[in-house]
Design a protein around this motif. Structure first.
Motif, PDB file in Angstrom:
ATOM      1  N   ARG A  60       0.690  -1.143  -0.040  1.00 12.76           N
ATOM      2  CA  ARG A  60      -0.307  -0.003  -0.037  1.00 12.76           C
ATOM      3  C   ARG A  60       0.718   1.270  -0.115  1.00 12.76           C
ATOM      4  NH1 ARG A  60      -2.810   2.535   4.252  1.00 12.76           N
ATOM      5  NH2 ARG A  60      -2.249   1.240   5.875  1.00 12.76           N
ATOM      6  N   ILE A  61       2.020   1.235   0.800  1.00 13.56           N
ATOM      7  CA  ILE A  61       2.750   2.601   0.818  1.00 13.56           C
ATOM      8  C   ILE A  61       3.650   2.601  -0.369  1.00 13.56           C
ATOM      9  CG2 ILE A  61       4.618   3.475   2.176  1.00 13.56           C
ATOM     10  CD1 ILE A  61       3.483   2.271   4.735  1.00 13.56           C
ATOM     11  N   ALA A  62       4.233   1.583  -0.899  1.00 18.46           N
ATOM     12  CA  ALA A  62       4.933   1.522  -2.308  1.00 18.46           C
ATOM     13  C   ALA A  62       4.092   2.010  -3.250  1.00 18.46           C
ATOM     14  CB  ALA A  62       5.560   0.216  -2.357  1.00 18.46           C
ATOM     15  N   VAL A 107       9.942   3.777  -2.883  1.00 17.53           N
ATOM     16  CA  VAL A 107       9.666   2.656  -3.808  1.00 17.53           C
ATOM     17  C   VAL A 107      10.699   1.648  -3.851  1.00 17.53           C
ATOM     18  CG1 VAL A 107       8.849   2.285  -6.060  1.00 17.53           C
ATOM     19  CG2 VAL A 107       7.675   4.148  -4.817  1.00 17.53           C
ATOM     20  N   MET A 108      11.876   2.232  -4.097  1.00 19.04           N
ATOM     21  CA  MET A 108      13.178   1.454  -4.460  1.00 19.04           C
ATOM     22  C   MET A 108      13.520   0.643  -3.312  1.00 19.04           C
ATOM     23  SD  MET A 108      15.292   3.916  -6.723  1.00 19.04           S
ATOM     24  CE  MET A 108      16.618   3.065  -6.803  1.00 19.04           C
ATOM     25  N   MET A 109      13.599   1.092  -2.101  1.00 16.48           N
ATOM     26  CA  MET A 109      13.869   0.286  -0.954  1.00 16.48           C
ATOM     27  C   MET A 109      12.775  -0.753  -0.619  1.00 16.48           C
ATOM     28  SD  MET A 109      16.939   0.837  -0.446  1.00 16.48           S
ATOM     29  CE  MET A 109      18.448   1.519   0.132  1.00 16.48           C
ATOM     30  N   ILE A 110      11.626  -0.379  -0.657  1.00 15.16           N
ATOM     31  CA  ILE A 110      10.547  -1.671  -0.114  1.00 15.16           C
ATOM     32  C   ILE A 110      10.806  -2.571  -1.022  1.00 15.16           C
ATOM     33  CG2 ILE A 110       8.118  -2.194  -0.407  1.00 15.16           C
ATOM     34  CD1 ILE A 110       7.794   0.592   1.019  1.00 15.16           C
ATOM     35  N   GLY A 169      15.508  10.610 -12.325  1.00 19.20           N
ATOM     36  CA  GLY A 169      16.375   9.360 -12.034  1.00 19.20           C
ATOM     37  C   GLY A 169      15.712   8.454 -11.090  1.00 19.20           C
ATOM     38  N   PHE A 170      14.991   8.729 -10.366  1.00 19.86           N
ATOM     39  CA  PHE A 170      14.027   7.827  -9.243  1.00 19.86           C
ATOM     40  C   PHE A 170      13.016   7.304  -9.972  1.00 19.86           C
ATOM     41  CE2 PHE A 170      16.358   9.566  -5.593  1.00 19.86           C
ATOM     42  CZ  PHE A 170      16.517   8.358  -4.763  1.00 19.86           C
TER      43      PHE A 170
END
Length: 431
Positions: free
Chosen positions: A12-14, A392-395, A48-49
């Motif tokens: 949900r958070i991502a 997003v990336m670290m999850i 970039g992200f």
């Protein structure tokens, strides 16, 4: 009603964070706004992200592959065709780009410099795209060819200005900024990609010169390479899996950068538990000092005590600055390194300060010490692209390691790591 599972909560958070890049997007240029504030310019690092998050969105079913390809190509074509010159209105110079640019025209915004680190984060996203979009059709082939061409025109040797380490930026009228990338910071990926350049690489000794400026400390019983704000530990590792690989510095310390981040996170948790300045909300389950928005530069009396508050600042522990503002996105960015502590803290934060998460998207900062509309006290309005991107990336790195896996297949990343002196672990078997 049963408690939401960890997997469901993270999804949900991502997904909510990914929505930032869907919303804050200019279709004509492919650029992404620095923040959700109306009229804000593009941050090239946010692009970039975004480029790094589109593959995650495709794999998670949040975005069709065709849309991700179209968005990626729009951004790549914009940068390929943008002006590179000494001119004050040019988008970039020597293959690097202005930190902030107009989201429609690409002209410099906020009198920003040509930024090495922000260009590097943009390049990292481009490289993710070039590995992920590996199809034979014309559009995916164009992505790969354009990324390679953009990389090849970057003059990293120029960016050193004959100094031992890379400079931080350059302006058409003033030349290079009077400081370089010295001391442990988010520039690890800058040196790795600079060393890997196929045309104009950084001089071979720059990485070693940089590591000689490191500061190794013992704080609260944790020996580690010190950097106060958490984002410094996270940004390069959003793209590169440093678990088990070591450079000369880390071989001497019998550590690696991933383990170092674990220790730095635990040190921050201990700092919040001790709470030396008596801020409201701080505990071993509520922590996270990093670059974030703040109340604003002001001094106010809170419960008979003068408190000095900051605006957007890079907060850190234990040496500060610290004004009681917590960056919840950086708490999630530590997931791959201290997952149990992060998940426990996330649930505590959401139960205690529910206004920090709205529509599945975490605020860029909150300060319970300053009274507000709810228990979270002051809560930042709007959102920042860099915050949402790191979430997003670290999850995803925690759940599947997708971005890490993609970058392990990138020959430039592998080559740059080896030129910087890294060895061991997965790098021993990489092609």
């Amino acid at each position: 009603m049963p408690e939401e599972t960890d997997e469901s909560l993270l999804e949900r958070i991502a997904h909510g964070a990914f929505g930032y890049f869907v919303e804050q997007y200019n279709a004509a240029t492919g650029l992404i706004a620095d923040s959700s504030d109306p009229g804000d310019p593009c941050s090239i690092a946010a692009v970039g992200f975004a480029l790094s998050c589109y593959p995650i969105g495709v794999e998670r079913g949040w975005m069709p592959r065709a849309e991700a390809i179209a968005r990626t190509l729009a951004a790549l074509r914009f940068f390929a065709n943008s002006e590179q010159s000494h001119h004050p209105d040019a988008t970039g110079y020597k293959g690097f780009y202005r930190h902030f640019i107009d989201i429609q025209t690409g002209k410099p915004a906020w009198r920003s410099e040509v930024s090495l680190i922000d260009t590097t984060l943009l390049l990292a996203g481009m490289l993710v795209a070039s590995v992920y979009f590996d199809g034979a059709d014309a559009q995916e082939a164009e992505i790969r060819a354009t990324v390679d061409a953009l990389y090849r025109r970057m003059d990293w040797e120029w960016a050193c200005d004959n100094q031992p380490t890379a400079r931080q930026g350059w302006r058409p009228k003033g030349g290079f900024l009077h400081y370089g990338w010295d001391g442990y910071d988010e520039a690890t990926i800058l040196y790795i990609l600079g060393l890997a350049s196929p045309t104009h690489p950084l001089p071979a000794n720059t990485f070693d010169a940089w590591t000689h400026t490191y500061q190794w400390e013992e704080i609260y019983g944790y020996t580690h390479l010190y950097a106060g704000p958490l984002f410094i530990h996270h940004f390069s590792q959003a793209w590169i899996d440093f678990r088990g690989i070591r450079d000369a510095f880390m071989r001497e310390k019998k550590c690696d950068y991933a383990e170092n981040t674990r220790r730095a996170t635990l040190m921050q948790i201990e700092y919040a538990r001790r709470n030396p300045h008596g801020f409201v909300g701080y505990s071993e389950k509520c922590w996270g000092l990093s670059a974030s928005r703040g109340v604003g530069f002001q001094t106010r009396e809170v419960e008979r005590r003068l408190r000095h508050f900051l605006g957007y600042s890079a907060r850190g522990a234990p040496y500060g600055p610290d004004d009681g503002t917590i960056a919840p996105c950086e708490m999630l960015a530590s997931l791959p390194f201290t997952s149990e502590r992060c998940l426990e803290s996330l649930r505590h934060m959401l139960a205690t300060f529910p206004e920090v998460l709205v529509d599945g998207r975490l605020a860029s900062g909150f300060n319970p010490t300053l009274p507000g509309k709810g228990p979270g006290g002051w809560v930042a309005n709007g959102h920042l692209g860099l915050d949402q991107g790191i979430v997003v990336m670290m999850i995803e790195n925690y759940r599947t390691g997708l971005t890490w896996s993609l970058m392990k297949r990138c020959p430039y990343v592998v080559g740059g790591l080896r030129r910087a002196g890294f060895s061991g672990g997965w790098l021993s078997e990489a092609k």
